[in-house]
Motif scaffolding. Sequence first.
Motif, PDB file in Angstrom:
ATOM      1  N   ARG A 179      14.925  31.333  59.819  1.00 42.08           N
ATOM      2  CA  ARG A 179      14.269  32.010  60.937  1.00 42.08           C
ATOM      3  C   ARG A 179      12.858  32.451  60.575  1.00 42.08           C
ATOM      4  O   ARG A 179      12.556  32.724  59.411  1.00 42.08           O
ATOM      5  CB  ARG A 179      15.092  33.217  61.393  1.00 42.08           C
ATOM      6  N   LEU A 180      12.036  32.498  61.587  1.00 43.71           N
ATOM      7  CA  LEU A 180      10.679  32.992  61.453  1.00 43.71           C
ATOM      8  C   LEU A 180      10.702  34.411  60.900  1.00 43.71           C
ATOM      9  O   LEU A 180      11.492  35.246  61.341  1.00 43.71           O
ATOM     10  CB  LEU A 180      10.006  32.973  62.831  1.00 43.71           C
ATOM     11  N   GLY A 181       9.878  34.683  59.904  1.00 43.71           N
ATOM     12  CA  GLY A 181       9.802  36.019  59.325  1.00 43.71           C
ATOM     13  C   GLY A 181      10.724  36.236  58.144  1.00 43.71           C
ATOM     14  O   GLY A 181      10.656  37.286  57.495  1.00 43.71           O
ATOM     15  N   GLU A 182      11.588  35.254  57.860  1.00 46.38           N
ATOM     16  CA  GLU A 182      12.504  35.363  56.722  1.00 46.38           C
ATOM     17  C   GLU A 182      12.034  34.408  55.625  1.00 46.38           C
ATOM     18  O   GLU A 182      12.060  33.186  55.814  1.00 46.38           O
ATOM     19  CB  GLU A 182      13.932  35.035  57.154  1.00 46.38           C
ATOM     20  N   PRO A 183      11.587  34.921  54.469  1.00 44.91           N
ATOM     21  CA  PRO A 183      11.042  34.047  53.423  1.00 44.91           C
ATOM     22  C   PRO A 183      12.127  33.212  52.748  1.00 44.91           C
ATOM     23  O   PRO A 183      13.291  33.595  52.673  1.00 44.91           O
ATOM     24  CB  PRO A 183      10.423  35.043  52.430  1.00 44.91           C
ATOM     25  N   PHE A 184      11.715  32.053  52.273  1.00 47.24           N
ATOM     26  CA  PHE A 184      12.600  31.181  51.517  1.00 47.24           C
ATOM     27  C   PHE A 184      11.775  30.440  50.468  1.00 47.24           C
ATOM     28  O   PHE A 184      10.540  30.395  50.546  1.00 47.24           O
ATOM     29  CB  PHE A 184      13.325  30.185  52.431  1.00 47.24           C
ATOM     30  N   ASP A 185      12.454  29.893  49.474  1.00 49.96           N
ATOM     31  CA  ASP A 185      11.793  29.120  48.426  1.00 49.96           C
ATOM     32  C   ASP A 185      11.995  27.628  48.692  1.00 49.96           C
ATOM     33  O   ASP A 185      13.020  27.220  49.254  1.00 49.96           O
ATOM     34  CB  ASP A 185      12.364  29.467  47.049  1.00 49.96           C
ATOM     35  N   LEU A 186      11.021  26.825  48.261  1.00 51.87           N
ATOM     36  CA  LEU A 186      11.100  25.377  48.401  1.00 51.87           C
ATOM     37  C   LEU A 186      10.987  24.720  47.030  1.00 51.87           C
ATOM     38  O   LEU A 186      10.231  25.191  46.169  1.00 51.87           O
ATOM     39  CB  LEU A 186       9.973  24.849  49.294  1.00 51.87           C
ATOM     40  N   ALA A 222      15.448  24.061  50.497  1.00 50.67           N
ATOM     41  CA  ALA A 222      15.055  25.431  50.782  1.00 50.67           C
ATOM     42  C   ALA A 222      16.185  26.341  50.333  1.00 50.67           C
ATOM     43  O   ALA A 222      17.360  26.095  50.664  1.00 50.67           O
ATOM     44  CB  ALA A 222      14.777  25.617  52.277  1.00 50.67           C
ATOM     45  N   THR A 223      15.845  27.370  49.584  1.00 51.85           N
ATOM     46  CA  THR A 223      16.862  28.286  49.072  1.00 51.85           C
ATOM     47  C   THR A 223      16.543  29.714  49.500  1.00 51.85           C
ATOM     48  O   THR A 223      15.381  30.105  49.622  1.00 51.85           O
ATOM     49  CB  THR A 223      16.947  28.221  47.530  1.00 51.85           C
ATOM     50  N   VAL A 224      17.599  30.465  49.725  1.00 51.25           N
ATOM     51  CA  VAL A 224      17.498  31.892  50.025  1.00 51.25           C
ATOM     52  C   VAL A 224      18.384  32.623  49.033  1.00 51.25           C
ATOM     53  O   VAL A 224      19.588  32.351  48.958  1.00 51.25           O
ATOM     54  CB  VAL A 224      17.936  32.202  51.471  1.00 51.25           C
ATOM     55  N   ASP A 225      17.793  33.498  48.233  1.00 52.72           N
ATOM     56  CA  ASP A 225      18.537  34.207  47.183  1.00 52.72           C
ATOM     57  C   ASP A 225      19.259  33.231  46.266  1.00 52.72           C
ATOM     58  O   ASP A 225      20.389  33.467  45.832  1.00 52.72           O
ATOM     59  CB  ASP A 225      19.532  35.193  47.805  1.00 52.72           C
ATOM     60  N   GLY A 226      18.623  32.102  45.985  1.00 52.50           N
ATOM     61  CA  GLY A 226      19.160  31.123  45.055  1.00 52.50           C
ATOM     62  C   GLY A 226      20.139  30.131  45.651  1.00 52.50           C
ATOM     63  O   GLY A 226      20.520  29.164  44.987  1.00 52.50           O
ATOM     64  N   ALA A 227      20.549  30.329  46.892  1.00 50.70           N
ATOM     65  CA  ALA A 227      21.513  29.438  47.537  1.00 50.70           C
ATOM     66  C   ALA A 227      20.780  28.426  48.417  1.00 50.70           C
ATOM     67  O   ALA A 227      19.877  28.785  49.181  1.00 50.70           O
ATOM     68  CB  ALA A 227      22.504  30.231  48.373  1.00 50.70           C
ATOM     69  N   VAL A 228      21.180  27.163  48.323  1.00 51.67           N
ATOM     70  CA  VAL A 228      20.557  26.114  49.127  1.00 51.67           C
ATOM     71  C   VAL A 228      21.055  26.237  50.565  1.00 51.67           C
ATOM     72  O   VAL A 228      22.254  26.163  50.833  1.00 51.67           O
ATOM     73  CB  VAL A 228      20.883  24.714  48.569  1.00 51.67           C
ATOM     74  N   VAL A 229      20.132  26.416  51.502  1.00 47.97           N
ATOM     75  CA  VAL A 229      20.498  26.525  52.919  1.00 47.97           C
ATOM     76  C   VAL A 229      19.995  25.337  53.727  1.00 47.97           C
ATOM     77  O   VAL A 229      20.400  25.147  54.879  1.00 47.97           O
ATOM     78  CB  VAL A 229      19.963  27.828  53.534  1.00 47.97           C
ATOM     79  N   TRP A 230      19.130  24.535  53.118  1.00 54.36           N
ATOM     80  CA  TRP A 230      18.549  23.363  53.794  1.00 54.36           C
ATOM     81  C   TRP A 230      18.246  22.329  52.732  1.00 54.36           C
ATOM     82  O   TRP A 230      17.642  22.639  51.703  1.00 54.36           O
ATOM     83  CB  TRP A 230      17.280  23.793  54.524  1.00 54.36           C
TER      84      TRP A 230
END
Length: 273
Positions: free
Chosen positions: A99-106, A128-136
């Motif tokens: 979502r827009l406004g939620e940072p993630f790592d690539l 794309a990962t959020v808190d180390g978990a792959v979400v995309w």
Amino acid sequence: MAGLLGLYAKAGLTGFLRDGKGSLPTSEYRREAVLVDREHLAQYNKVCGFGLRDELPVTYPHILAFPMQIELMTQRDFPFALPGLVHIANSITVSGPLRLGEPFDLRVHAVDLREHERGKQFDVISEATVDGAVVWRDVSTYLRKGGGSGSPAAGERAEPPRPSAVWQVPSDIGRRYGEVSGDRNPIHLHPLTAKAFGFPTAIAHGMWSKARCVAALEGRLPEAYTVSARFKLPVLLPAKVGFSAQATEQGWQFALHDLRTGKPHLSGEAVSS
């Protein structure tokens, strides 16, 4: 995005140094705490046909990872010249919305160099990962033509499916998508620059075609799914294309074909994961 022009220039100037031999590099490229620009997202949604929402379209992170892919494929240890590589397939798996406004790592890396009947192919993995978990997770498959085992025997061409919708693809869609994605490959921008690379006119980006098909299924896809596409014949601009979609037990099958000739541009599926 701004650095892509320099990378394309680098690719053109150093391509002759690459002999197509050797293995893929083991390096990985990363961007941390990526935040999406609202205006840029709105421009992308407009070009590809998505509605205006805070949830990122499944294909949108691909264009954020794309400069990293090009950076990887223009390094000295990459075995193939960027000009001449053909994007033949793309598969994206999402486990939940970004979502827009939620940072993630690539992160981006290349794997699985293997034979193809027309040359060699390999995958560029973007995650794309959020808190180390792959979400995309995006798998882009590229082909380098030449030296393959030969094309398999061709069967009869299937009749194109009955279109669910007919789309007029304008002559400037390559420039418009190139502007928002940063992918300003000359084959997409103008008939004259496309002819220099052997095309009769400019062609649409494969990832625009996929995004446009996914946009047509918006609101009918689950929260977690995999959407795959195989790119076939290019969409010569301008074009009139037929989009078809059929529900299956697992999700959806979809396709894009030339409305006049029936020739296929893209086939794909979206299945729950």
